[in-house]
Design an enzyme around this catalytic site. Structure first.
Site, PDB file in Angstrom:
ATOM      1  N   GLU A   1      80.034  45.895  27.097  1.00  0.00           N
ATOM      2  CA  GLU A   1      79.350  45.118  28.127  1.00  0.00           C
ATOM      3  C   GLU A   1      79.237  43.566  27.910  1.00  0.00           C
ATOM      4  OE1 GLU A   1      77.293  47.542  28.133  1.00  0.00           O
ATOM      5  OE2 GLU A   1      75.450  46.825  28.872  1.00  0.00           O
TER       6      GLU A   1
ATOM      7  N   CYS B   1      74.086  52.608  25.412  1.00  0.00           N
ATOM      8  CA  CYS B   1      72.700  52.861  25.193  1.00  0.00           C
ATOM      9  C   CYS B   1      71.728  53.815  25.479  1.00  0.00           C
ATOM     10  CB  CYS B   1      72.320  51.487  25.736  1.00  0.00           C
ATOM     11  SG  CYS B   1      71.267  51.109  24.424  1.00  0.00           S
TER      12      CYS B   1
ATOM     13  N   HIS C   1      76.582  48.090  23.429  1.00  0.00           N
ATOM     14  CA  HIS C   1      75.867  47.294  24.834  1.00  0.00           C
ATOM     15  C   HIS C   1      78.390  46.360  24.344  1.00  0.00           C
ATOM     16  CE1 HIS C   1      72.816  47.657  26.641  1.00  0.00           C
ATOM     17  NE2 HIS C   1      72.034  47.695  26.199  1.00  0.00           N
TER      18      HIS C   1
END
Lengths: 216, 258
Positions: free
Chosen positions: A200, A82, A198
Site C-alpha cells: 500500500e 507486514c 508494504h
C-alpha cells in the site's frame, strides 16, 4: 457479482492506507471485524504495523484468531501484510516470546545486526528493496505469483526490525537483500500468502501486486 | 541497500513555503499538488512539516495529508506541533505513516517511548534541527531554529534512538535552503553514533550533494528547495545517482504494467 475483499480491522494501524490502495487497485474493500463477514469473503487481507505482541493480543481479544483459522480452511486466498505476515508464524521473539497463529511453521526474530561482510546494519531495515525468488522457487513458479510482475523483480517499501524464517524452505517465496543477508520478503503455504513489504506504500509496483492478488 | 530520496514540504497555513536557514519564508505553491507531482516523479517518501504548528501547539496538516494519501502511495511522514498520542493517532488515521517529533520530545523525551510503544518505532521519527556552534559541535534547536534546547545534537540523537525512535531526521539549519551542499560533518557524526536509519536534510541542490551525504553515512536524503524550484526532478536525480553507483530504486521500470 464482484469479489468481496475483507480487510481485517483489529485496531492495529494503517488500514486507511491499505483500503485506499485497494480502491486504487480496483476493488471496494470491506473493512470489518465481523466474523460472518470474514468467513463469507472471497479473499481476506490482514494488515498491521507496530509490535507483534500487541497485534496478536488484539486479534485474540476480538476472537479473530479463530475466525481466521476457519477462513484459511476454506482454501480461499489470504494475504498478511507486514505484522499481518509475521502473525502467520508459530512464534516471535519480539519483546519476550509471543505465540503466533501458527498457520505457517517458523519463527519471527530480529534482523541480523551485521551484514555478511561483518559491517553493522541499521535496524529497522527501511528501504525500497528489490524482491527476488527464494532459492527453491523456479522461474515459472515465480512468474505466476502475484509478488512477481510477470517474472520481474519489482522494488517494494520495507520497514521492519523483525523478519520471518519459515521452518520449511518451501514456504519461503521471496527474499530481499540486506547487507548480503537474504531476508524473507514473502511466504506462502497453499492459499496463504504473506508479504513483509508494504504494497500500500510501494507506488505503482505495490498497486500492481494488490491488483494481481485481487484477481487471483 | 537502496538510498531513499525524500521530498520535504514545509507548510505554513495552506501554503508550501521555503526559506533560507529557516527564515524569510516564501510561498512555493500548493502543498498537496506538489506532493502528488513528486509521487508521480518517483519520490520514495513524502515528508510534511507544519512550520507554524508549534506556535499554535497543534498540527494543521490533517486535510492535506488525507487528500495526498489517497493519491500518493508512498510513505508519508508528518511533523510540527505534535505533542501527544491523540494528535499522533489523528495524523495516522488520515494516512500518515510516521510522525516526526521535535519540540515536544526536547521538553519531554518520554513522548518518543510512548509513541513507539503504542504505534511502533517504524512510526516514530525524531526530528532534530542542528545549529553549528562556534566552539564546535551542534546544538539541537526547536521552532525552526529560534529556540535553544542546550542539548548536544549527537547525544540527543543517541538518546532518541534509545527511547524508541525508528529514524532520525536531521536538518542542518546552517545549510537549510542554501543549496550549497549538506553539512557532511554533522551527517557523519550522527550516523557514526546511532544504529538506526538517518535522513539527512538541508542544503542539497542535486545529485552531487546527495552522493556526498550518502558517502558521509546517510541512508536517506531529503530535498526541498531544489524540487520546489524545479531545479531537479526525482527522475534526473535517480539517473545521475545510478550513474555514480549510488544504489537507488529503479522507478521507470516499475511503471511498466503487464
Amino acid at each position: 457479482m464482484s469479489k468481496s475483499i475483507v480487510v481485517v480491522d483489529y485496531g492495529i494501524g494503517n488500514v486507511f492506507s491499505v483500503c485506499n490502495a485497494l480502491k486504487q487497485a480496483g476493488c471496494e474493500p470491506n473493512l470489518t471485524r465481523s466474523a460472518s463477514d470474514v468467513l463469507s469473503a472471497d479473499k481476506v487481507i490482514l494488515p498491521g504495523v507496530g509490535a507483534f505482541g500487541r497485534a496478536i493480543a488484539a486479534l485474540r481479544d476480538l476472537g479473530l484468531d479463530e475466525t481466521l483459522r476457519r477462513f484459511v480452511e476454506t482454501e480461499r486466498p489470504f494475504l498478511g501484510i507486514c505484522i499481518g505476515m509475521q502473525l502467520l508464524m508459530d512464534q516471535s521473539t519480539e519483546f519476550g516470546e509471543n505465540t503466533g497463529l501458527g498457520f505457517i511453521p517458523g519463527i519471527v526474530d530480529r534482523i541480523p545486526g551485521t551484514g555478511t561482510d561483518g559491517a553493522p546494519l541499521r535496524v529497522p531495515h527501511i528501504s525500497w528493496g528489490e524482491v527476488r525468488p527464494a532459492e527453491n522457487v523456479s522461474g515459472e513458479d515465480w512468474a505466476a505469483t502475484p509478488v512477481a510482475n510477470g517474472g520481474a523483480h519489482d522494488s517494494f517499501y520495507f520497514v521492519h526490525s523483525f523478519h520471518c524464517t519459515p521452518s520449511d524452505p518451501a514456504h519461503r517465496l521471496a527474499v530481499v537483500d540486506y547487507g548480503g543477508n537474504a531476508i524473507t520478503a514473502a511466504v506462502r503455504r497453499d492459499n496463504l500468502m504473506g508479504v513483509q513489504f508494504h504494497p500500500e506504500r510501494s507506488g505503482p509496483a505495490g498497486l500492481g501486486f494488490l491488483e494481481r492478488f485481487i484477481n487471483l | 541497500m537502496n538510498i531513499r530520496l525524500i521530498a520535504r514540504l514545509d507548510v505554513k497555513l495552506q501554503h508550501l513555503i521555503k526559506g533560507v536557514q529557516m527564515e524569510g519564508w516564501r510561498k512555493m505553491g500548493n502543498p498537496a499538488e506538489r506532493a502528488k507531482l513528486y509521487y508521480q516523479q518517483g519520490a520514495d517518501e513524502l515528508l510534511y512539516m507544519d512550520v507554524v504548528a508549534s506556535l499554535y501547539e497543534r498540527n494543521n496538516l490533517s486535510d492535506i495529508v488525507r487528500e495526498v494519501a489517497q493519491e500518493a502511495f508512498v510513505p508519508i511522514t508528518v511533523g510540527g506541533g505534535i505533542g501527544d498520542l491523540k494528535s499522533v493517532k489523528q495524523l495516522l488515521d488520515v494516512g500518515a505513516d510516521k510522525v516526526a517529533i521535535n519540540t515536544a520530545a526536547t521538553k519531554r523525551p518520554d513522548i518518543l517511548r510512548e509513541i513507539s510503544d503504542t504505534y511502533g518505532s517504524q512510526a516514530t521519527v525524531l526530528s532534530i534541527e542542528a545549529k553549528r556552534l562556534p566552539q564546535g559541535g551542534w546544538e539541537a534547536m526547536t521552532d525552526n531554529g529560534r529556540n535553544h534546547t542546550e542539548r548536544d545534537v549527537i547525544a540527543w540523537a543517541v538518546e532518541g534512538a534509545r527511547l524508541g525512535a525508528g529514524e532520525i531526521f536531521i536538518t542542518s539549519i546552517d545549510r537549510d535552503g542554501t543549496m550549497k551542499g549538506m553539512d557532511l560533518d554533522l551527517i557523519a557524526a550522527v550516523t557514526r553514533e546511532v544504529d538506526i536509519p538517518v535522513i539527512a536534510s538541508g542544503g542539497a541542490a542535486g545529485s552531487a550533494h546527495v552522493a556526498q551525504a550518502v558517502g558521509a553515512g546517510a541512508t536517506a536524503v531529503s530535498l526541498a528547495k531544489a524540487l520546489h524550484t524545479d531545479a531537479v526532478t526525482f527522475g534526473a536525480l535517480r539517473d545521475d545517482l545510478a550513474k555514480a553507483s549510488i544504489p537507488v530504486r529503479a522507478h521507470k521500470s516499475e511503471m511498466v504494467q503487464v
